[in-house]
Design an enzyme around this catalytic site. Structure first.
Site, mmCIF file in Angstrom:
data_model
loop_
_atom_site.group_PDB
_atom_site.id
_atom_site.type_symbol
_atom_site.label_atom_id
_atom_site.label_comp_id
_atom_site.label_asym_id
_atom_site.label_seq_id
_atom_site.Cartn_x
_atom_site.Cartn_y
_atom_site.Cartn_z
ATOM 1 C CE LYS A 162 40.074 32.609 41.132
ATOM 2 N NZ LYS A 162 40.238 33.644 42.161
ATOM 3 C CG ASP A 190 39.367 36.962 40.758
ATOM 4 O OD1 ASP A 190 40.032 38.018 40.761
ATOM 5 O OD2 ASP A 190 39.260 36.229 41.763
ATOM 6 C CD GLU A 216 36.424 38.308 42.787
ATOM 7 O OE1 GLU A 216 36.805 37.977 43.922
ATOM 8 O OE2 GLU A 216 35.701 37.594 42.064
ATOM 9 C CG ASP A 241 38.745 38.963 46.643
ATOM 10 O OD1 ASP A 241 38.633 38.955 47.889
ATOM 11 O OD2 ASP A 241 39.018 37.932 46.004
ATOM 12 C CE LYS A 265 37.573 35.579 48.302
ATOM 13 N NZ LYS A 265 38.893 35.391 47.659
#
Length: 363
Positions: A162, A190, A216, A241, A265
């Protein structure tokens, strides 16, 4: 088979270790568990993971949805008419995707149990396991490297880092992790909407030696044109995302070429049925798909896993949201071994709270 009773219970879980992403630090989460009783012995279970930042929901809003919409609409209905029931409640819960997702997975659980088949076989049965990434939040350099080498030693072959707060710090951490874990471990990054277009291009250029598998959601979710420019301007795949919340978003991303990949998701899109539609659009457009997750119980991780195993276009998985939850009553709904997720092999989602004993059964 009639629906006779619907119950919902919220549970708060502390995390083994808090984590930081571009816009928040998380040390606990609330999941809402759903139980749908039928006129036979079949019971379906679902789970919502509301997140105000991502899904626009709170645990209270999910519970209100159960009382005001879900119970009145579903009680007495045929539990096997899944699409009809979802279409009945969808207009009233258009802004509550995780509430929709928990109903969807509970109904699919009933369908699989009634058929006597694990859900992934009922949905297509393309594969019987999925390799998952495991996530490392924003941490100091030394701790980032320590966790990366520890996860690699446990058998995980895909690490997701991240970032999005400090691009220069992100570059250093990515290069250090690659040096520490070697070339055989796949690395993903991400930014959680934290970068501008210029920062995204700079990051990808500077981290080229790390051979990142993908980046991402580098840019803000509503700046779709910016995401498209990054996609066309960098040398690695870009995954959408937060910019993908529904079927309409999937169509827009595909039509305008805004990303190379999409992260589906269940909590964002409203469940398995909607995820399969989004995946069909993605496949038609030549976009690769990943199944992702929030901070979720193993029960909803199982739903994501069954969806992913059923469809050939879902080639990537980021289903680690259950691993840090303390006291998850659905622990065991999926199995993990050396970074690979497996279903239990039982019908439906493969889990039943009746088997956990009264001390762990939230109902």
């Amino acid at each position: 088979m009639k629906i006779t009773r619907i119950e919902a219970v919220p549970l708060t879980f502390k995390l083994v270790e808090p984590y930081t992403i571009a816009y928040e630090t998380v040390d606990a989460t609330v999941n809402v568990f759903l139980r749908i009783q039928t006129s036979t012995s079949v019971i379906g279970y679902g789970c919502a993971a509301p997140d105000l930042e991502v899904t626009g929901e709170t645990p209270a809003s999910v519970l209100t949805a159960v009382t005001d919409v879900i119970q009145p609409a579903l009680r007495g209905a045929d539990a096997l008419r899944l699409v009809r029931l979802m279409e009945k409640i969808r207009p009233h819960l258009a802004d509550q995707p995780s509430a929709l997702a928990m109903v969807d997975m509970a109904l699919y659980d009933i369908l699989g149990k009634q058929a006597g088949l694990p859900l992934f076989r009922l949905l297509g049965g393309f594969r019987n396991r999925m390799r998952t990434s495991i996530t490392i939040g924003i941490l100091p350099l030394r701790e980032t490297v320590r966790r990366a080498t520890s996860f690699a030693a446990e058998g995980f072959t895909v690490l997701k880092l991240k970032g999005g707060i400090d691009v220069e710090d992100d570059i250093v951490r990515v290069l250090a992790v690659r040096s520490a874990v070697g070339k055989k471990i796949a690395l993903r990054f991400d930014a959680n909407q934290g970068y501008s277009e210029e920062m995204s291009l700079h990051f990808v250029t500077r981290t080229r030696p790390a051979e990142l598998e993908l980046i991402e959601q580098p840019t803000p979710r509503k700046r779709t044109a910016m995401l498209g420019r990054v996609t066309s301007g960098v040398s690695i795949p870009v995954m959408a995302d937060e910019s993908l919340m529904n079927l309409k978003d999937a169509y827009r991303i595909a039509r305008r070429g805004l990303a190379d990949m999409v992260n589906i998701k269940l909590m964002k899109v409203g469940g398995i049925d909607e995820a399969m539609k989004i995946n069909a659009v993605s496949r038609a457009a030549g976009l690769e798909a990943m199944v992702g997750c929030m901070d979720e119980s193993a029960l909803s991780i199982a739903a994501g896993l069954h969806f992913a195993m059923a469809r050939p276009n879902v080639q990537y998985a980021d289903l680690d949201g259950h691993l840090d939850l303390i006291g998850d009553p659905a622990k065991g709904a999926v199995h993990i071994k050396r970074g690979v997720l497996y279903p239990t092999g039982r019908p439906g989602l493969g889990f039943d709270f009746l088997d956990t004993g009264p001390e762990k059964n939230p109902f």
